[in-house]
Write a protein that holds these residues in place. Structure first.
Motif, mmCIF file in Angstrom:
data_model
loop_
_atom_site.group_PDB
_atom_site.id
_atom_site.type_symbol
_atom_site.label_atom_id
_atom_site.label_comp_id
_atom_site.label_asym_id
_atom_site.label_seq_id
_atom_site.Cartn_x
_atom_site.Cartn_y
_atom_site.Cartn_z
ATOM 1 N N ARG A 183 53.132 56.971 5.866
ATOM 2 C CA ARG A 183 54.475 56.880 6.434
ATOM 3 C C ARG A 183 54.591 57.641 7.755
ATOM 4 N NH1 ARG A 183 55.683 60.587 2.097
ATOM 5 N NH2 ARG A 183 56.274 58.797 0.841
ATOM 6 N N LEU A 184 53.602 58.496 8.078
ATOM 7 C CA LEU A 184 53.655 59.207 9.355
ATOM 8 C C LEU A 184 53.575 58.262 10.540
ATOM 9 C CD1 LEU A 184 50.644 59.777 10.988
ATOM 10 C CD2 LEU A 184 50.153 60.653 8.729
ATOM 11 N N LEU A 185 53.156 56.991 10.280
ATOM 12 C CA LEU A 185 53.086 55.992 11.340
ATOM 13 C C LEU A 185 54.383 55.196 11.482
ATOM 14 C CD1 LEU A 185 49.522 54.588 10.550
ATOM 15 C CD2 LEU A 185 50.111 56.260 12.307
ATOM 16 N N LYS A 186 55.318 55.381 10.570
ATOM 17 C CA LYS A 186 56.527 54.562 10.560
ATOM 18 C C LYS A 186 57.330 54.741 11.844
ATOM 19 C CE LYS A 186 59.104 54.549 6.928
ATOM 20 N NZ LYS A 186 59.877 54.997 5.749
ATOM 21 N N GLY A 205 51.694 41.381 5.264
ATOM 22 C CA GLY A 205 52.866 41.426 6.137
ATOM 23 C C GLY A 205 52.532 42.098 7.453
ATOM 24 N N GLU A 206 53.588 42.498 8.162
ATOM 25 C CA GLU A 206 53.438 43.109 9.482
ATOM 26 C C GLU A 206 54.205 44.415 9.528
ATOM 27 O OE1 GLU A 206 54.779 40.251 12.314
ATOM 28 O OE2 GLU A 206 53.013 38.956 12.116
ATOM 29 N N PHE A 207 53.633 45.378 10.253
ATOM 30 C CA PHE A 207 54.275 46.665 10.495
ATOM 31 C C PHE A 207 54.510 46.835 11.990
ATOM 32 C CE2 PHE A 207 51.703 47.732 6.643
ATOM 33 C CZ PHE A 207 52.759 48.044 5.805
ATOM 34 N N HIS A 208 55.658 47.422 12.321
ATOM 35 C CA HIS A 208 55.902 47.849 13.704
ATOM 36 C C HIS A 208 55.845 49.369 13.683
ATOM 37 C CE1 HIS A 208 58.375 47.280 17.652
ATOM 38 N NE2 HIS A 208 57.079 47.378 17.865
ATOM 39 N N ASN A 209 54.647 49.911 13.915
ATOM 40 C CA ASN A 209 54.391 51.335 13.751
ATOM 41 C C ASN A 209 54.409 52.063 15.087
ATOM 42 O OD1 ASN A 209 54.235 51.272 10.971
ATOM 43 N ND2 ASN A 209 52.025 50.935 10.939
ATOM 44 N N ARG A 210 54.234 53.378 14.984
ATOM 45 C CA ARG A 210 54.263 54.224 16.180
ATOM 46 C C ARG A 210 52.945 55.004 16.274
ATOM 47 N NH1 ARG A 210 58.649 55.592 18.990
ATOM 48 N NH2 ARG A 210 59.992 54.986 17.246
ATOM 49 N N GLU A 270 53.958 55.541 21.371
ATOM 50 C CA GLU A 270 53.999 54.125 21.732
ATOM 51 C C GLU A 270 54.088 53.249 20.486
ATOM 52 O OE1 GLU A 270 51.034 50.825 23.840
ATOM 53 O OE2 GLU A 270 50.622 52.958 23.972
ATOM 54 N N LEU A 271 54.931 52.233 20.530
ATOM 55 C CA LEU A 271 55.072 51.307 19.410
ATOM 56 C C LEU A 271 53.992 50.233 19.482
ATOM 57 C CD1 LEU A 271 58.957 50.813 19.320
ATOM 58 C CD2 LEU A 271 57.570 52.222 17.805
ATOM 59 N N TYR A 272 53.539 49.800 18.304
ATOM 60 C CA TYR A 272 52.547 48.731 18.243
ATOM 61 C C TYR A 272 52.748 47.934 16.961
ATOM 62 C CZ TYR A 272 49.901 51.473 14.813
ATOM 63 O OH TYR A 272 49.515 52.162 13.688
ATOM 64 N N TRP A 273 52.238 46.706 16.961
ATOM 65 C CA TRP A 273 52.352 45.797 15.819
ATOM 66 C C TRP A 273 51.025 45.727 15.078
ATOM 67 C CZ3 TRP A 273 56.609 43.569 13.782
ATOM 68 C CH2 TRP A 273 57.772 43.534 14.561
ATOM 69 N N GLU A 274 51.108 45.681 13.731
ATOM 70 C CA GLU A 274 49.923 45.522 12.896
ATOM 71 C C GLU A 274 50.152 44.429 11.862
ATOM 72 O OE1 GLU A 274 47.343 49.505 12.281
ATOM 73 O OE2 GLU A 274 49.272 49.483 11.267
ATOM 74 N N ILE A 303 48.028 43.650 16.412
ATOM 75 C CA ILE A 303 48.448 42.353 16.948
ATOM 76 C C ILE A 303 49.493 42.526 18.046
ATOM 77 C CG2 ILE A 303 47.914 41.109 14.814
ATOM 78 C CD1 ILE A 303 50.908 41.199 14.146
ATOM 79 N N THR A 304 49.485 43.695 18.675
ATOM 80 C CA THR A 304 50.475 43.966 19.722
ATOM 81 C C THR A 304 50.381 42.945 20.844
ATOM 82 O OG1 THR A 304 50.286 46.326 19.199
ATOM 83 C CG2 THR A 304 51.364 45.726 21.277
ATOM 84 N N GLU A 305 49.166 42.684 21.297
ATOM 85 C CA GLU A 305 48.986 41.732 22.393
ATOM 86 C C GLU A 305 49.410 40.334 21.966
ATOM 87 O OE1 GLU A 305 48.069 40.317 26.167
ATOM 88 O OE2 GLU A 305 48.401 42.329 25.396
#
Length: 471
Positions: free
Chosen positions: A163-166, A190-195, A200-204, A228-230
């Motif tokens: 959860r430290l990436l939330k 599923g997908e996460f929008h983590n930090r 910086e925010l990024y998608w996984e 999958i940020t790009e």
């Protein structure tokens, strides 16, 4: 003495073997003790002479019994030796079997270790992030890709919860659904929008599933994730482009309708005046002939302007319009252009204020078109009593030309769209033309390397300004 045997009389033996043993120094006491064959012979007196004949028979019987016993013991010993040999053979076979099992186990262990080595190498070199947690969600392992993606080292996250990436954007209900799925033995995708560690925010894109032991019990959870940020950025751009294409298609359809309507209007007017012209000529009404000719000429001019706007916009959009640049003294050029415009549009001359004298590199025909569009709009929409002022100045090494009026101004909702193709402000819906004037003006200014904008307040008038690079 009768009845007594001579003590020196030789003993008779019924069995040569006994005689041999006596001759070799064996006595019968020893014979009984060692072989248990016969009892020792004791000297007898004369009263025992009657048993002389029975003694050899008894010795023979005892010897035979002893031999049978010995044979039986030998047979038993042989059986025992055979059993011992059989047990030894069985032990050797069991030892060989265990050795084979041990060898097979060693081979399996070597293969397993090799597979584990390959698997460990694959996980270490994987282009995807791999995270392993215990049953409580505490991180036990992360591969190098995790550090590359998040910025956190293994030492910083081992024992921590993912959860430290939330980022706080994913709903809490979705985390509860994820936990319910994996604790029940299922796989969550599923997908996460983590930090990241740097904020910086990024998608996984993630796949999380349980790890079971040999008994089938869940012991750990493994997450395999891909940055999958790009891809998300490309998808977002694609969606934006799709929206723009749809909007463009909508504007094109509207443009087609406007062209069909606006082009038809001057043609209809011209056709009607042609009929008037014929009747007027037949009646000899020269005054009506002149009015019809003027109306036809005006309709032709409007049609020519529309066609010119469509051609220019198409050339500008495709980059096919070529500018014929040359050095121009801006103040002198603007003054002459305003004189031509006042004669062409039939309005009063615009007031000009030159705050700086400079030379620009521009296409004179296209620059006069820019000024003509802005000044004619100021006269058309500013009202008959509105004064039009053209100001020339300098800002940040660029020439700035502004065209101002004191008309009713522009609705703030219309300001962001005034330079869009085919856009008409609410109060100009009934105006003539295709709605391409300001759009073409923007493209011409940008083709010269400048920029254009508008400032307006309702009831206070409007000011259109554009820049040109100075020489």
């Amino acid at each position: 003495m009768v009845g007594h045997r001579d003590q020196t009389r030789p003993i008779r033996f019924g069995n040569p073997t006994d005689k041999l043993k006596i001759e070799r120094g064996w006595d019968f006491g020893t014979l009984r003790t060692e072989k248990q064959l016969v009892k020792p012979l004791q000297p007898t007196d004369d009263t025992s002479m009657n048993s002389e004949q029975a003694l050899p028979q008894r010795a023979d019987s005892e010897l035979a019994a002893a031999l049978r016993g010995a044979n039986e013991r030998l047979a038993v010993a042989a059986l025992e030796a055979q059993e011992s040999s059989r047990r030894e053979q069985a032990a050797r076979e069991e030892l060989q079997r265990q050795n084979e099992q041990l060898r097979a186990s060693n081979e399996f262990l070597v293969k397993t270790q090799e597979q584990l080595r390959k698997l460990s190498h694959a996980v270490q070199q994987s282009p995807s992030t791999v995270v392993i947690t215990d049953l409580h969600g505490h991180i036990e392992y992360v591969n190098p890709k995790f550090t590359q993606t998040t910025g956190y080292t293994p030492e910083e996250v081992i024992g921590q919860n993912p959860r430290l990436l939330k980022s706080g954007e994913m709903p809490h209900d979705e985390y509860e659904r994820l936990w319910a799925i994996i604790t029940s033995g299922g796989e969550w995708r599923g997908e996460f929008h983590n930090r990241r560690k740097n904020g910086e925010l990024y998608w996984e894109s993630a796949s999380i599933s349980p790890i079971r032991n040999a008994e089938g019990a869940i012991t750990h959870f493994v997450a395999v994730k891909e940055d999958i940020t790009e891809r998300k950025r490309v998808e977002s751009q694609r969606e934006q482009l799709l929206v723009q294409v749809q909007q463009e298609q909508h504007r094109t359809q509207e443009m087609i309708h406007m062209i069909a309507h606006d082009v038809r209007q001057p043609l209809t007017i011209a056709r009607g005046h042609v009929q008037f012209l014929r009747r007027s000529l037949a009646r000899g009404d020269h005054e009506q002939v002149e009015r019809s000719i003027e109306a036809i000429e005006l309709s032709v001019k409007r049609l020519e302007a529309m066609i010119r706007d469509m051609v220019d916009s198409a050339q500008l959009e495709t980059g096919q319009l070529r500018l014929e640049r040359q050095p121009l003294a801006l103040e002198e050029f603007v003054r002459e252009s305003l004189t031509h415009l006042s004669l062409a549009i039939g309005g009063g001359p615009a007031h000009m204020e030159a705050k700086a004298s400079m030379v620009v590199n521009a296409d004179p025909n296209r620059l006069e078109r820019i000024l003509g569009n802005l000044v004619s709009n100021a006269i058309k929409y500013g009202g008959p009593e509105s004064q039009v002022t053209v100001t020339i100045g300098e800002q940040n090494g660029e020439a700035v030309v502004s065209v101002s009026d004191r008309g009713p101004g522009i609705d703030p909702a219309d300001l962001p769209h005034l330079f869009d193709r085919g856009y008409r402000a609410a109060r100009t819906q009934q105006a003539e033309g295709l709605g391409l004037g300001l759009y073409i003006t923007r493209l011409l200014v940008e083709a010269h390397g400048g920029r254009i904008w508008v400032e307006s307040c309702p009831g206070e008038g409007s000011t259109f300004s554009f820049t040109l690079p100075c020489l």
